[in-house]
Write an enzyme that holds these catalytic residues in place. Sequence first.
Site, short mmCIF file in Angstrom:
data_model
loop_
_atom_site.label_atom_id
_atom_site.label_comp_id
_atom_site.label_asym_id
_atom_site.label_seq_id
_atom_site.Cartn_x
_atom_site.Cartn_y
_atom_site.Cartn_z
N ARG A 147 -6.62 -48.53 70.85
CA ARG A 147 -7.09 -47.27 69.87
C ARG A 147 -8.30 -48.43 69.08
NH1 ARG A 147 -4.68 -42.84 67.72
NH2 ARG A 147 -5.46 -43.30 65.54
N ARG B 93 -3.03 -51.78 54.39
CA ARG B 93 -4.22 -51.45 54.07
C ARG B 93 -4.75 -51.07 52.59
NH1 ARG B 93 -5.61 -46.73 58.58
NH2 ARG B 93 -2.99 -45.78 58.75
N ASP C 40 -4.80 -37.67 67.23
CA ASP C 40 -5.74 -37.47 66.05
C ASP C 40 -5.66 -36.36 65.78
OD1 ASP C 40 -5.81 -40.44 65.65
OD2 ASP C 40 -8.29 -40.06 67.49
N ARG D 184 8.37 -43.71 62.21
CA ARG D 184 7.60 -44.15 60.67
C ARG D 184 7.30 -43.12 59.82
NH1 ARG D 184 8.81 -49.18 60.63
NH2 ARG D 184 7.26 -49.65 59.62
N ARG E 265 -15.94 -54.42 71.35
CA ARG E 265 -17.66 -54.28 72.17
C ARG E 265 -18.05 -55.54 71.93
NH1 ARG E 265 -17.46 -50.41 67.47
NH2 ARG E 265 -17.00 -48.81 67.67
N GLU F 194 -0.66 -48.72 51.05
CA GLU F 194 -0.36 -48.16 52.28
C GLU F 194 0.71 -48.84 53.02
OE1 GLU F 194 -2.33 -46.29 54.75
OE2 GLU F 194 -1.18 -46.31 56.58
N TYR G 204 0.94 -39.22 69.28
CA TYR G 204 -0.07 -40.35 68.20
C TYR G 204 -1.22 -39.42 68.72
CZ TYR G 204 -1.64 -43.86 66.08
OH TYR G 204 -2.40 -45.13 64.67
N1 UDP Z 1 -3.91 -52.43 64.25
C1 UDP Z 1 -4.23 -53.92 63.95
N2 UDP Z 1 -4.88 -54.75 63.33
C2 UDP Z 1 -5.68 -53.58 62.39
C3 UDP Z 1 -6.24 -52.73 62.98
C4 UDP Z 1 -5.09 -51.39 63.90
O1 UDP Z 1 -2.93 -54.82 64.24
O2 UDP Z 1 -6.74 -54.06 62.04
C5 UDP Z 1 -3.08 -52.06 65.29
C6 UDP Z 1 -1.65 -51.28 64.73
O3 UDP Z 1 -0.83 -52.06 66.07
C7 UDP Z 1 -2.05 -50.29 64.61
C8 UDP Z 1 -3.18 -50.04 65.64
O4 UDP Z 1 -4.01 -50.87 65.74
O5 UDP Z 1 -1.95 -49.32 64.33
C9 UDP Z 1 -4.09 -48.62 66.10
O6 UDP Z 1 -5.24 -48.87 64.27
P1 UDP Z 1 -5.55 -47.51 63.48
O7 UDP Z 1 -6.92 -47.88 62.76
O8 UDP Z 1 -5.87 -46.21 64.61
O9 UDP Z 1 -4.45 -47.06 62.89
P2 UDP Z 1 -3.91 -45.65 62.06
O10 UDP Z 1 -5.65 -44.95 61.40
O11 UDP Z 1 -3.96 -44.31 62.82
O12 UDP Z 1 -3.59 -45.86 61.62
#
Ligand code: UDP
Length: 352
Positions: free
Chosen positions: A157, A264, A339, A233, A161, A289, A337
């Site tokens: 996800r 985060r 969006d 989760r 780049r 979180e 999952y």
């Molecule tokens: N992920 C990670 N490090 C980061 C951001 C994302 O390992 O700094 C991995 C992690 O497994 C996460 C997944 O990428 O569950 C998808 O991230 P996304 O930001 O899309 O998660 P959401 O915002 O949907 O919780």
Amino acid sequence: MENVDVLVAGAGIWGCTVARRLAEQGKRVLVWERRPVVGGNVRCETDPETGIEVHRYGSHIFHTHDDAAWNFVRRFVEFNGYQHKVLARHGDKTYFLPLGLALVNGFFNVNLTPAELPAFMADETRKKAIFDAFFRGYTSKQWGKPPEEIDSSIIKRVPVRASWDVNYFNDVRQGIPLTGYNSLFERMLDHPNIRVETSRALTLADLADFGKVYYSGPLDALFDYKFGHLPWRTLRFETETKDVADWQGTSVVNYVDAEVPYTRIHEFKHYHPEQKDVMACGKTVIMREYPATWKPGDEPYYPVDTAESRALVEKYREEAAKYPALVIGGRLGEYKYYDMDQSVSRALACCG
Ligand code: UDP
């Protein structure tokens, strides 16, 4: 039930889209929402002290490639053009995600061009160093298991780049509703053919009263967990008001190290840079979180995609198929999952 053609159970983004679409097709729609308010996990609260729109269940940024979803939501709200950027704190340094020139150059203290990046990153030791620094700890905290044990689509996800572009999403259509997320839901449901009843949860026994029922609560909960609960989760949030105008300088910082217990920190005022008074206010609201394994009584947020969970979902789907009036959708209903934009697209598609 008299004067009702369809019941929509669950007023998240999928349910509200279904309700509106069917109402516009002339159906008389009754909406039941288990919580006292609509909006599902996109629900926000305006902090009375600062006027900041707090995303009660974690940050939500509408972003999409899909014209149908984008055009649909913009019938109800105007978006502010916010473009999402996510920073990552690793050790005592902060980097820009996603994986691109900013991250790689900062992490290895080099100054690569786009043409140089692929060869530099082809080195397995470097790949591992980046993965271990930014993905291993965060993923283990988020999913409760090492990254090797989760489906690779989850980590994918996050874009990769060979440029300095630090937009977290590849979607150009992005933003936060100028009037707030709650107004999106309230306006979607504001239709003469829609009646909303809150604090009203669907049970299987109710199905007999309606010709058609659209349900978007947790799939396992509808069947009273008869085959066992799905491995969700959940999240715990800690919200704090800080006596400073700007605490972290951006809306989301990921704490990617395993030693930090949260994944985060959100600082919500940054989602509305157009709200000059709120931005200038000498206080700010932040939210930490913490992911955890779901247990009965918790809110489910993320489906955990494994071979076992897929088999269990299949059993619940077979059970659901015994109720011809029942249509199940949304992230919790489909155990996918999705969006927000995907939920809108799928809701539009299932209403014809
Ligand atoms: N992920 C990670 N490090 C980061 C951001 C994302 O390992 O700094 C991995 C992690 O497994 C996460 C997944 O990428 O569950 C998808 O991230 P996304 O930001 O899309 O998660 P959401 O915002 O949907 O919780």
